[in-house]
Design an enzyme around this catalytic site. Sequence first.
Site, PDB file in Angstrom:
ATOM      1  N   GLU A  55       0.967  -1.301   0.009  1.00  0.00           N
ATOM      2  CA  GLU A  55       0.001   0.177  -0.084  1.00  0.00           C
ATOM      3  C   GLU A  55       0.701   1.186   0.046  1.00  0.00           C
ATOM      4  O   GLU A  55       0.423   2.295  -0.426  1.00  0.00           O
ATOM      5  CB  GLU A  55      -1.055   0.068   1.061  1.00  0.00           C
ATOM      6  CG  GLU A  55      -2.181  -0.932   0.949  1.00  0.00           C
ATOM      7  CD  GLU A  55      -2.968  -0.854  -0.217  1.00  0.00           C
ATOM      8  OE1 GLU A  55      -3.045   0.445  -0.684  1.00  0.00           O
ATOM      9  OE2 GLU A  55      -3.777  -1.731  -0.530  1.00  0.00           O
ATOM     10  N   TYR A 136      -6.052   7.046   3.989  1.00  0.00           N
ATOM     11  CA  TYR A 136      -6.364   5.692   2.812  1.00  0.00           C
ATOM     12  C   TYR A 136      -5.571   4.603   3.443  1.00  0.00           C
ATOM     13  O   TYR A 136      -6.305   3.512   3.381  1.00  0.00           O
ATOM     14  CB  TYR A 136      -5.594   6.214   1.532  1.00  0.00           C
ATOM     15  CG  TYR A 136      -5.766   5.049   0.750  1.00  0.00           C
ATOM     16  CD1 TYR A 136      -6.782   4.601   0.268  1.00  0.00           C
ATOM     17  CD2 TYR A 136      -4.404   4.397   0.505  1.00  0.00           C
ATOM     18  CE1 TYR A 136      -6.551   3.295  -0.704  1.00  0.00           C
ATOM     19  CE2 TYR A 136      -4.383   3.360  -0.328  1.00  0.00           C
ATOM     20  CZ  TYR A 136      -5.460   2.714  -0.984  1.00  0.00           C
ATOM     21  OH  TYR A 136      -5.422   1.376  -1.433  1.00  0.00           O
ATOM     22  N   ASP A 154      -9.586   6.118  -2.031  1.00  0.00           N
ATOM     23  CA  ASP A 154      -8.626   6.747  -3.022  1.00  0.00           C
ATOM     24  C   ASP A 154      -9.142   7.101  -4.137  1.00  0.00           C
ATOM     25  O   ASP A 154     -10.360   7.121  -4.309  1.00  0.00           O
ATOM     26  CB  ASP A 154      -7.435   5.484  -3.024  1.00  0.00           C
ATOM     27  CG  ASP A 154      -7.968   4.275  -4.059  1.00  0.00           C
ATOM     28  OD1 ASP A 154      -9.182   4.326  -4.572  1.00  0.00           O
ATOM     29  OD2 ASP A 154      -7.358   3.488  -4.554  1.00  0.00           O
TER      30      ASP A 154
END
Length: 360
Positions: A55, A136, A154
């Site tokens: 991520e 996020y 996102d």
Amino acid sequence: MVNVKSPSVKTQFSSAAQDLLDWYDKHARQLPWRIGPQARKNGVMPDPYRVWLSEIMLQQTTVPHAAPYFEKFTTLWPNANELAEAENDDVMREWAGLGYYARARNLHKCAKALAELERFPDTIEGLLALPGVGPYTAAAVGAIAFDLPIAPVDGNVERVISRLMTIGGDGSATGWAADKKEITQCVQALVPKRSGDFAQAMMDLGSGVCTPKSPNCGQCPWAKYCLAHREGNMESYPAKAKRKPQPIRKGRAFIVVSEGKVLLQRRPDKGLLGGMLMPLSSEWIEAEGGTDIPFPLEAEWQAKGQARHVFTHFVLHWDVFVAHVDARPNSLEGDWIAMDKVIDSGVPTVGKKALKLALL
DNA sequence: AAGACGGGGGG
DNA sequence: CCCCCAGTCTT
């Protein structure tokens, strides 16, 4: 404003979420950091370290670009403890080319923090406390690694929900900040029990089906719910951000070669390309006409052309010069790297462009 | 709320 | 060439 608590909306949302999961069960992308839907149904969960690493790499970065970096990082450093013990220079070198280098510094800092913890944080508050982890990423790791009932938001999710609910299109009266809040509430109201698969399904849907341009509504499990599709106005959602024209900055690169080696210098930790190795350079200045920039040492400087590079907030026009000198100048500090190795020695893309012009 | 912060892909 | 980004941190 959608009332996400109204019973009829709840029913619709529940059915839409299930349709998305059914679609994901059939069409999930296979990704190096992903545990597929079938395995997850059998109780297999991904390693939080790998989810977190992926991520961070995927922030403002596409899957094809990030994937080889993920393979390299997990091979070199299979867990947070190994990454924590790595040399920072090695981490920065391996990150070279991925961009947003503050991510790499925070990544290493975060690994050291993780190594001090008994286990990987499994709450949103715990995740948010980690360096480099914002709203996020906290939601993404929370959902994907721990099935926390939260939806990461996102750019993909914003686009999908903006179209599904026709929130925040061109000419929205409420302003993007309010629109984004409403989008977040909507997608949160959609989160089903399989929150990790739901999060990943939203990414796959936004990436492969509900694309910014020419969305593939024919393959979309949500076409029958989608208000923008009903309007035939998909590309008006979400409203496009207005872009400022980028100024041009100019400078000179000074590639110094001695005894078959090239001089690189590490940039300060803060700011542009922070902590990265780069060839010598002048400052980069916004200048109207030509620039008269002095050379860093007496030598036969040879002009090799201009490297151009687009940064986030300016365009660089970098005139590249090379000098071959007999002895290493005492006045210049830095690392001397073999000419045939220097292109791939962990220099950011802009530095590579200049080195290629000078050496190839 | 706005700006800093990389790089690549698609049409 | 112009558009789009799988965001976070600082000011």
